[in-house]
Design a protein around this motif. Structure first.
Motif, PDB file in Angstrom:
ATOM      1  N   ARG A 146      13.080  -0.312   4.746  1.00  0.00           N
ATOM      2  CA  ARG A 146      13.539  -1.416   5.584  1.00  0.00           C
ATOM      3  C   ARG A 146      13.563  -0.996   7.053  1.00  0.00           C
ATOM      4  O   ARG A 146      14.193  -0.006   7.405  1.00  0.00           O
ATOM      5  N   VAL A 147      12.877  -1.756   7.892  1.00  0.00           N
ATOM      6  CA  VAL A 147      12.862  -1.477   9.329  1.00  0.00           C
ATOM      7  C   VAL A 147      13.322  -2.704  10.119  1.00  0.00           C
ATOM      8  O   VAL A 147      13.061  -2.816  11.315  1.00  0.00           O
ATOM      9  N   GLY A 148      13.993  -3.616   9.444  1.00  0.00           N
ATOM     10  CA  GLY A 148      14.505  -4.806  10.098  1.00  0.00           C
ATOM     11  C   GLY A 148      13.941  -6.070   9.487  1.00  0.00           C
ATOM     12  O   GLY A 148      13.180  -6.030   8.514  1.00  0.00           O
ATOM     13  N   ARG A 149      14.339  -7.194  10.073  1.00  0.00           N
ATOM     14  CA  ARG A 149      13.821  -8.490   9.643  1.00  0.00           C
ATOM     15  C   ARG A 149      13.007  -9.099  10.773  1.00  0.00           C
ATOM     16  O   ARG A 149      13.374  -9.003  11.942  1.00  0.00           O
ATOM     17  N   PHE A 150      11.892  -9.743  10.399  1.00  0.00           N
ATOM     18  CA  PHE A 150      10.919 -10.220  11.375  1.00  0.00           C
ATOM     19  C   PHE A 150      10.537 -11.666  11.072  1.00  0.00           C
ATOM     20  O   PHE A 150      10.382 -12.032   9.903  1.00  0.00           O
ATOM     21  N   PRO A 151      10.324 -12.485  12.102  1.00  0.00           N
ATOM     22  CA  PRO A 151       9.890 -13.863  11.871  1.00  0.00           C
ATOM     23  C   PRO A 151       8.525 -13.967  11.197  1.00  0.00           C
ATOM     24  O   PRO A 151       8.250 -14.925  10.480  1.00  0.00           O
ATOM     25  N   VAL A 152       7.672 -12.965  11.443  1.00  0.00           N
ATOM     26  CA  VAL A 152       6.329 -12.950  10.861  1.00  0.00           C
ATOM     27  C   VAL A 152       6.113 -11.609  10.183  1.00  0.00           C
ATOM     28  O   VAL A 152       6.264 -10.559  10.824  1.00  0.00           O
ATOM     29  N   THR A 153       5.777 -11.630   8.903  1.00  0.00           N
ATOM     30  CA  THR A 153       5.477 -10.393   8.185  1.00  0.00           C
ATOM     31  C   THR A 153       4.111 -10.512   7.518  1.00  0.00           C
ATOM     32  O   THR A 153       3.698 -11.605   7.108  1.00  0.00           O
ATOM     33  N   VAL A 154       3.445  -9.366   7.420  1.00  0.00           N
ATOM     34  CA  VAL A 154       2.109  -9.308   6.821  1.00  0.00           C
ATOM     35  C   VAL A 154       2.102  -8.176   5.810  1.00  0.00           C
ATOM     36  O   VAL A 154       2.398  -7.023   6.153  1.00  0.00           O
ATOM     37  N   GLU A 155       1.773  -8.491   4.577  1.00  0.00           N
ATOM     38  CA  GLU A 155       1.690  -7.468   3.526  1.00  0.00           C
ATOM     39  C   GLU A 155       0.231  -7.102   3.324  1.00  0.00           C
ATOM     40  O   GLU A 155      -0.563  -7.906   2.847  1.00  0.00           O
ATOM     41  N   ALA A 156      -0.136  -5.870   3.697  1.00  0.00           N
ATOM     42  CA  ALA A 156      -1.504  -5.386   3.545  1.00  0.00           C
ATOM     43  C   ALA A 156      -1.551  -4.070   2.780  1.00  0.00           C
ATOM     44  O   ALA A 156      -2.588  -3.426   2.718  1.00  0.00           O
ATOM     45  N   ALA A 166       7.865  -6.999   1.725  1.00  0.00           N
ATOM     46  CA  ALA A 166       7.464  -7.836   2.851  1.00  0.00           C
ATOM     47  C   ALA A 166       8.259  -9.136   2.871  1.00  0.00           C
ATOM     48  O   ALA A 166       8.705  -9.597   3.927  1.00  0.00           O
ATOM     49  N   ILE A 167       8.447  -9.720   1.713  1.00  0.00           N
ATOM     50  CA  ILE A 167       9.225 -10.958   1.628  1.00  0.00           C
ATOM     51  C   ILE A 167      10.666 -10.704   2.058  1.00  0.00           C
ATOM     52  O   ILE A 167      11.260 -11.486   2.809  1.00  0.00           O
ATOM     53  N   ARG A 168      11.222  -9.587   1.620  1.00  0.00           N
ATOM     54  CA  ARG A 168      12.611  -9.276   1.957  1.00  0.00           C
ATOM     55  C   ARG A 168      12.782  -8.890   3.423  1.00  0.00           C
ATOM     56  O   ARG A 168      13.888  -8.944   3.946  1.00  0.00           O
ATOM     57  N   ALA A 169      11.693  -8.515   4.079  1.00  0.00           N
ATOM     58  CA  ALA A 169      11.755  -8.198   5.508  1.00  0.00           C
ATOM     59  C   ALA A 169      11.526  -9.425   6.380  1.00  0.00           C
ATOM     60  O   ALA A 169      11.574  -9.325   7.609  1.00  0.00           O
ATOM     61  N   THR A 170      11.292 -10.570   5.759  1.00  0.00           N
ATOM     62  CA  THR A 170      11.034 -11.796   6.498  1.00  0.00           C
ATOM     63  C   THR A 170      12.347 -12.454   6.904  1.00  0.00           C
ATOM     64  O   THR A 170      13.240 -12.655   6.078  1.00  0.00           O
ATOM     65  N   ALA A 171      12.473 -12.786   8.171  1.00  0.00           N
ATOM     66  CA  ALA A 171      13.717 -13.346   8.706  1.00  0.00           C
ATOM     67  C   ALA A 171      13.923 -14.788   8.242  1.00  0.00           C
ATOM     68  O   ALA A 171      13.029 -15.415   7.656  1.00  0.00           O
ATOM     69  N   ASN A 172      15.105 -15.326   8.537  1.00  0.00           N
ATOM     70  CA  ASN A 172      15.393 -16.725   8.242  1.00  0.00           C
ATOM     71  C   ASN A 172      14.324 -17.626   8.852  1.00  0.00           C
ATOM     72  O   ASN A 172      13.962 -17.462  10.025  1.00  0.00           O
ATOM     73  N   ASP A 173      13.818 -18.555   8.064  1.00  0.00           N
ATOM     74  CA  ASP A 173      12.779 -19.495   8.498  1.00  0.00           C
ATOM     75  C   ASP A 173      11.480 -18.794   8.881  1.00  0.00           C
ATOM     76  O   ASP A 173      10.652 -19.374   9.591  1.00  0.00           O
ATOM     77  N   GLY A 174      11.292 -17.574   8.409  1.00  0.00           N
ATOM     78  CA  GLY A 174      10.088 -16.823   8.731  1.00  0.00           C
ATOM     79  C   GLY A 174       8.948 -17.074   7.764  1.00  0.00           C
ATOM     80  O   GLY A 174       9.080 -17.802   6.766  1.00  0.00           O
ATOM     81  N   VAL A 175       7.818 -16.435   8.069  1.00  0.00           N
ATOM     82  CA  VAL A 175       6.597 -16.594   7.288  1.00  0.00           C
ATOM     83  C   VAL A 175       6.069 -15.229   6.873  1.00  0.00           C
ATOM     84  O   VAL A 175       5.940 -14.328   7.703  1.00  0.00           O
ATOM     85  N   CYS A 176       5.767 -15.100   5.587  1.00  0.00           N
ATOM     86  CA  CYS A 176       5.176 -13.870   5.052  1.00  0.00           C
ATOM     87  C   CYS A 176       3.805 -14.198   4.489  1.00  0.00           C
ATOM     88  O   CYS A 176       3.664 -15.112   3.673  1.00  0.00           O
ATOM     89  N   THR A 177       2.793 -13.457   4.933  1.00  0.00           N
ATOM     90  CA  THR A 177       1.444 -13.633   4.413  1.00  0.00           C
ATOM     91  C   THR A 177       0.998 -12.354   3.722  1.00  0.00           C
ATOM     92  O   THR A 177       1.091 -11.266   4.297  1.00  0.00           O
ATOM     93  N   SER A 178       0.517 -12.488   2.505  1.00  0.00           N
ATOM     94  CA  SER A 178      -0.036 -11.348   1.771  1.00  0.00           C
ATOM     95  C   SER A 178      -1.552 -11.433   1.800  1.00  0.00           C
ATOM     96  O   SER A 178      -2.135 -12.441   1.383  1.00  0.00           O
ATOM     97  N   HIS A 233       2.717 -17.180   1.919  1.00  0.00           N
ATOM     98  CA  HIS A 233       1.338 -17.620   1.780  1.00  0.00           C
ATOM     99  C   HIS A 233       0.466 -16.463   1.313  1.00  0.00           C
ATOM    100  O   HIS A 233       0.597 -15.332   1.792  1.00  0.00           O
ATOM    101  N   THR A 234      -0.420 -16.766   0.388  1.00  0.00           N
ATOM    102  CA  THR A 234      -1.443 -15.803  -0.014  1.00  0.00           C
ATOM    103  C   THR A 234      -2.718 -16.569  -0.318  1.00  0.00           C
ATOM    104  O   THR A 234      -2.716 -17.800  -0.395  1.00  0.00           O
ATOM    105  N   GLY A 235      -3.809 -15.857  -0.464  1.00  0.00           N
ATOM    106  CA  GLY A 235      -5.074 -16.513  -0.774  1.00  0.00           C
ATOM    107  C   GLY A 235      -6.161 -16.145   0.215  1.00  0.00           C
ATOM    108  O   GLY A 235      -5.914 -15.559   1.263  1.00  0.00           O
ATOM    109  N   ARG A 236      -7.379 -16.503  -0.127  1.00  0.00           N
ATOM    110  CA  ARG A 236      -8.529 -16.221   0.723  1.00  0.00           C
ATOM    111  C   ARG A 236      -8.420 -16.979   2.044  1.00  0.00           C
ATOM    112  O   ARG A 236      -7.965 -18.121   2.078  1.00  0.00           O
ATOM    113  N   ALA A 237      -8.846 -16.347   3.111  1.00  0.00           N
ATOM    114  CA  ALA A 237      -8.859 -17.016   4.412  1.00  0.00           C
ATOM    115  C   ALA A 237     -10.050 -17.964   4.490  1.00  0.00           C
ATOM    116  O   ALA A 237     -11.112 -17.697   3.924  1.00  0.00           O
ATOM    117  N   HIS A 238      -9.873 -19.068   5.195  1.00  0.00           N
ATOM    118  CA  HIS A 238     -10.978 -19.977   5.513  1.00  0.00           C
ATOM    119  C   HIS A 238     -11.522 -19.522   6.868  1.00  0.00           C
ATOM    120  O   HIS A 238     -11.022 -19.907   7.921  1.00  0.00           O
TER     121      HIS A 238
END
Length: 339
Positions: free
Chosen positions: A232-242, A252-264, A287-292
């Motif tokens: 854990r390094v804090g909570r962030f409005p935008v997180t990316v799981e790579a 990554a989900i648990r590091a996502t702040a209130n009303d934040g967005v996590c993309t895997s 959100h997850t899935g192939r990028a357009h």
């Protein structure tokens, strides 16, 4: 013509194949001149991702236009273009809505260089010639002064990274970003960190255990922190799981702040139990899935052409076309082959 074929784990070979032809007025023929590895390619080559050969290899790259059909108006022979890895017609409902990865004109997941997963008919970018079925809809001209090798991954990985941060920084300028880096989507995570910096994030943190990737993140202007993706390094409005794996995804989900967005952006091959109550309580969007990628490519090219983002920092090896096989078997973070 020659093309590179993946036969199975640790087995690549050049073979002679028939040249593609112009069979319709909206088509084009292109000659790849800078081809990059996608993050999934090392896993395929090393047998860690279940994709059977043989098939023509490669799906990220810049090409020179060789010939165009009578109805093509946006490119002409001699132009250098980014070729999106997904096949899209530009006219179906999905394409008009920007969902080009789910074009309904062709079979589901149609793409270059991904064998049975993307359809065997399209060919791969490690080839002397590639046929483009919808030239005006698909091909994106390279801006003047941009090196083809620098944006070879705009076809997929750079654009994939862009969608993880750009939409959210546009609505929440300066939002802090956390990228959980790792081997699963190594270059996408690094591109995401660099793009977050380029797009104005007040703090872009890149967490990883690998010294090479941490050094690249620092060069991109991100804040590198050595540690496991579960730390854990804090909570962030935008997180990316790579990083890959269920533990990193949950972290990554648990590091996502209130009303934040996590993309895997990693490919999860097993079912994952998500902390749904936590996500519900914090109003977390996942959100997850192939990028357009097709609608995103011009935005990526603009960032590069205007000097705000340099994806070449992520490229760890550049080789001549003839040396592609040996380099691919080595599996660097990001390989670009040029001719």
């Amino acid at each position: 013509m020659q093309r590179l074929v993946f036969d199975g784990p640790h087995t690549l070979r050049w073979e002679e194949a028939a040249e593609p032809t112009l069979d319709a007025p909206e088509q084009a023929l292109v000659r790849p001149i800078a081809v990059a590895t996608c993050d999934i390619d090392p896993a395929i080559i090393q047998g860690r991702f279940p994709l059977a050969g043989p098939y023509a290899f490669g799906h990220e790259g810049v090409a020179e236009v060789i010939a165009v059909g009578d109805q093509v108006t946006t490119v002409r022979p001699g132009d250098k273009v980014v070729v999106p890895f997904q096949i899209s017609c530009g006219t179906c409902d999905s394409c008009r809505r920007g969902r080009t990865g789910n074009c309904t004109t062709h079979p589901f997941m149609s793409s270059f260089g991904l064998g049975p997963m993307g359809g065997l008919a399209w060919g791969g970018f490690f080839s002397d010639l590639v046929g483009i079925p919808h030239a005006d809809a698909m091909l994106v001209p390279l801006p003047a002064g941009v090196d083809p090798a620098t944006v070879a991954s705009a076809s997929d990985n750079i654009s994939d990274a862009h969608r993880t941060v750009a939409p959210y920084l546009a609505t929440d300028p300066g939002a802090e970003v956390l990228v959980l880096g790792g081997p699963a989507a190594a270059s996408i995570g690094l591109y995401a960190a660099g793009l977050a910096v380029a797009l104005g994030s007040a703090r872009a943190v890149y967490l990883d255990t690998d010294p090479e990737r941490l050094a690249i993140a620092a060069k991109l202007g991100a804040e590198p922190i050595e540690g496991k993706p579960t730390e854990r390094v804090g909570r962030f409005p935008v997180t990316v799981e790579a990083a890959g794996g269920s533990k990193a995804l949950v972290a990554a989900i648990r590091a996502t702040a209130n009303d934040g967005v996590c993309t895997s952006v990693s490919v999860q091959t097993q079912d994952v139990a998500l902390p749904m109550l936590e996500m519900y309580s914090r109003c977390c969007t996942f959100h997850t899935g192939r990028a357009h990628v097709r609608p995103t490519i011009p935005q990526v090219l603009d960032l590069v052409a205007t000097g705000r983002f340099d994806p070449s920092v992520v490229t760890t090896q550049t080789v001549a076309w003839a040396d592609s096989i040996d380099a691919l078997l080595e599996g660097p973070v990001k390989l670009v082959a040029t001719r």
